[in-house]
Design a protein around this motif. Structure first.
Motif, PDB file in Angstrom:
ATOM      1  N   SER A   1      11.138 -39.672   8.428  1.00 33.57           N
ATOM      2  CA  SER A   1      10.924 -38.231   8.261  1.00 33.57           C
ATOM      3  C   SER A   1      11.695 -37.691   7.054  1.00 33.57           C
ATOM      4  CB  SER A   1      11.332 -37.472   9.526  1.00 33.57           C
ATOM      5  OG  SER A   1      10.387 -37.687  10.560  1.00 33.57           O
TER       6      SER A   1
ATOM      7  N   ALA B   1       9.516 -38.380   4.219  1.00 30.40           N
ATOM      8  CA  ALA B   1       8.376 -37.457   4.167  1.00 30.40           C
ATOM      9  C   ALA B   1       8.746 -36.153   3.481  1.00 30.40           C
ATOM     10  CB  ALA B   1       7.868 -37.179   5.585  1.00 30.40           C
ATOM     11  N   LYS B   2       9.932 -35.634   3.788  1.00 26.24           N
ATOM     12  CA  LYS B   2      10.366 -34.358   3.210  1.00 26.24           C
ATOM     13  C   LYS B   2      10.686 -34.485   1.718  1.00 26.24           C
ATOM     14  CE  LYS B   2      12.161 -32.495   7.574  1.00 26.24           C
ATOM     15  NZ  LYS B   2      11.707 -33.586   8.454  1.00 26.24           N
TER      16      LYS B   2
ATOM     17  N   ILE C   1       2.560 -30.329   3.832  1.00 24.66           N
ATOM     18  CA  ILE C   1       3.133 -31.029   4.988  1.00 24.66           C
ATOM     19  C   ILE C   1       2.806 -30.297   6.287  1.00 24.66           C
ATOM     20  CG2 ILE C   1       5.266 -31.763   6.123  1.00 24.66           C
ATOM     21  CD1 ILE C   1       6.506 -32.400   3.571  1.00 24.66           C
TER      22      ILE C   1
ATOM     23  N   PHE D   1       4.005 -30.385  10.257  1.00 21.32           N
ATOM     24  CA  PHE D   1       5.123 -30.896  11.042  1.00 21.32           C
ATOM     25  C   PHE D   1       4.739 -31.127  12.504  1.00 21.32           C
ATOM     26  CE2 PHE D   1       7.077 -28.681   7.452  1.00 21.32           C
ATOM     27  CZ  PHE D   1       7.895 -29.687   6.968  1.00 21.32           C
TER      28      PHE D   1
ATOM     29  N   ASP E   1       4.062 -35.187   9.349  1.00 23.06           N
ATOM     30  CA  ASP E   1       5.357 -35.665   9.810  1.00 23.06           C
ATOM     31  C   ASP E   1       5.391 -35.640  11.334  1.00 23.06           C
ATOM     32  OD1 ASP E   1       7.944 -36.455  10.110  1.00 23.06           O
ATOM     33  OD2 ASP E   1       8.855 -34.683   9.215  1.00 23.06           O
ATOM     34  N   GLU E   2       4.947 -36.737  11.936  1.00 19.83           N
ATOM     35  CA  GLU E   2       4.835 -36.866  13.397  1.00 19.83           C
ATOM     36  C   GLU E   2       4.041 -35.707  13.990  1.00 19.83           C
ATOM     37  OE1 GLU E   2       7.754 -38.811  15.649  1.00 19.83           O
ATOM     38  OE2 GLU E   2       9.155 -39.001  13.979  1.00 19.83           O
TER      39      GLU E   2
ATOM     40  N   ILE F   1       3.445 -39.931   8.993  1.00 16.46           N
ATOM     41  CA  ILE F   1       4.630 -40.432   9.685  1.00 16.46           C
ATOM     42  C   ILE F   1       4.298 -40.439  11.171  1.00 16.46           C
ATOM     43  CG2 ILE F   1       7.113 -40.172   9.986  1.00 16.46           C
ATOM     44  CD1 ILE F   1       6.180 -40.309   7.033  1.00 16.46           C
TER      45      ILE F   1
END
Length: 284
Positions: free
Chosen positions: A43, A46-47, A90, A92, A170-171, A202
């Motif tokens: 993660s 990812a950011k 992105i 989240f 991201d998940e 992710i």
């Protein structure tokens, strides 16, 4: 499209590097799944992709923290941050954290409105984005009345309305039930294969990673494996030693091979396992 070179990162107050010199290149049109145990750095990585985090290192005497470039733009260049975030969107884990208005279509239009997109074009983008995720019928609905999967669709639509070339999840399926996860993965596959959007996903679910073109396995701040799902999931024993699961069909395959019930093979999906098992059942 995205180049990550020797990137390091340490969170404030921590002595442990979350990223310890990561190198990764992502090409246009790829669908890349990044997996790893909790704390592996996935993660954090990812950011890095849209400058939410920048490379850093707290080690004394070390000045090379690495670099992340997106379409040739260095994420450390603050003058390029907005341009980078137009390119990379992105989504989240919790969609409630990304929904900011009380009407679905207004929420989807929030991003392009803040970018100064003309009203007529915003209307078109909202329509197209909601259509892409199958939520056009809910345009006038209140987001808080939607299911978790529907909210996540709206969050994805909000990113699509900005018209990014890269979508990072991201998940994004972590809080959904199995049906909701499947719906989101189907949408993401459609966006990648039919719309040409590059996807970086992710995920903690190995069965989702099977759907990607490429799987990157993170372990303690470094990349352990980087290859096709078939190649990566042939490393079942090593993945388990890292505290990771393997896809259900891979678990079945490995157990049957270990028991001597089937010959060694690299079957990955339910269809491939059926091709291996069905001929054996016909002989019983």
């Amino acid at each position: 499209m995205i180049s990550i070179k020797n990137v390091k990162y340490v969170y404030d107050g921590s002595e442990t590097q979350a990223l310890r010199g990561v190198n990764l290149r992502i090409k246009s049109g790829e669908f890349v799944a990044i997996v790893g145990h909790n704390g592996s750095g996935k993660s954090t990585l990812a950011k890095m992709l849209n400058a939410l985090l920048l490379p850093s290192n707290h080690s004394e005497g070390e000045s090379d923290f690495g670099s992340v470039t997106v379409f040739g733009m260095d994420t450390a260049d603050e003058t390029k941050t907005l341009d980078i975030r137009k390119k990379v969107g992105i989504v989240f884990q919790n969609p409630d954290n990304q929904i900011v208005t009380t009407v679905v279509e207004e929420d989807v239009g929030f991003g392009p409105e803040n970018l100064g997109v003309p009203t007529e074009e915003i209307i078109m983008r909202v329509h197209d984005a909601l259509s892409a995720v199958g939520m056009l019928d809910y345009a006038k609905s209140a987001p808080h009345m939607l299911s978790g999967g529907q909210k996540q669709r709206v969050a994805i639509a909000g990113m699509l309305a900005i018209e990014p070339e890269v979508l990072v999840l991201d998940e994004a399926t972590a809080m959904l039930d199995p049906l909701g996860r499947k719906e989101i993965i189907d949408i993401v596959k459609h966006l990648n294969r039919d719309k040409g959007i590059t996807v970086v996903m992710i995920t903690q679910y190995m069965d989702e990673a099977v759907e990607a073109d490429r799987v990157v396995v993170m372990n303690d701040g470094l990349i352990e494996f980087d290859g096709t799902p078939r190649d990566v999931f042939m490393q079942g024993e090593r993945l388990r030693s890292m505290g990771l699961d393997v896809p259900v069909m891979v678990e079945l395959r490995d157990n049957l091979i270990a028991e001597g019930l089937i010959a060694d093979c690299n079957a990955l999906t339910a269809e491939e396992m059926a091709e291996v098992i069905c001929p054996l059942l016909s002989k019983i």
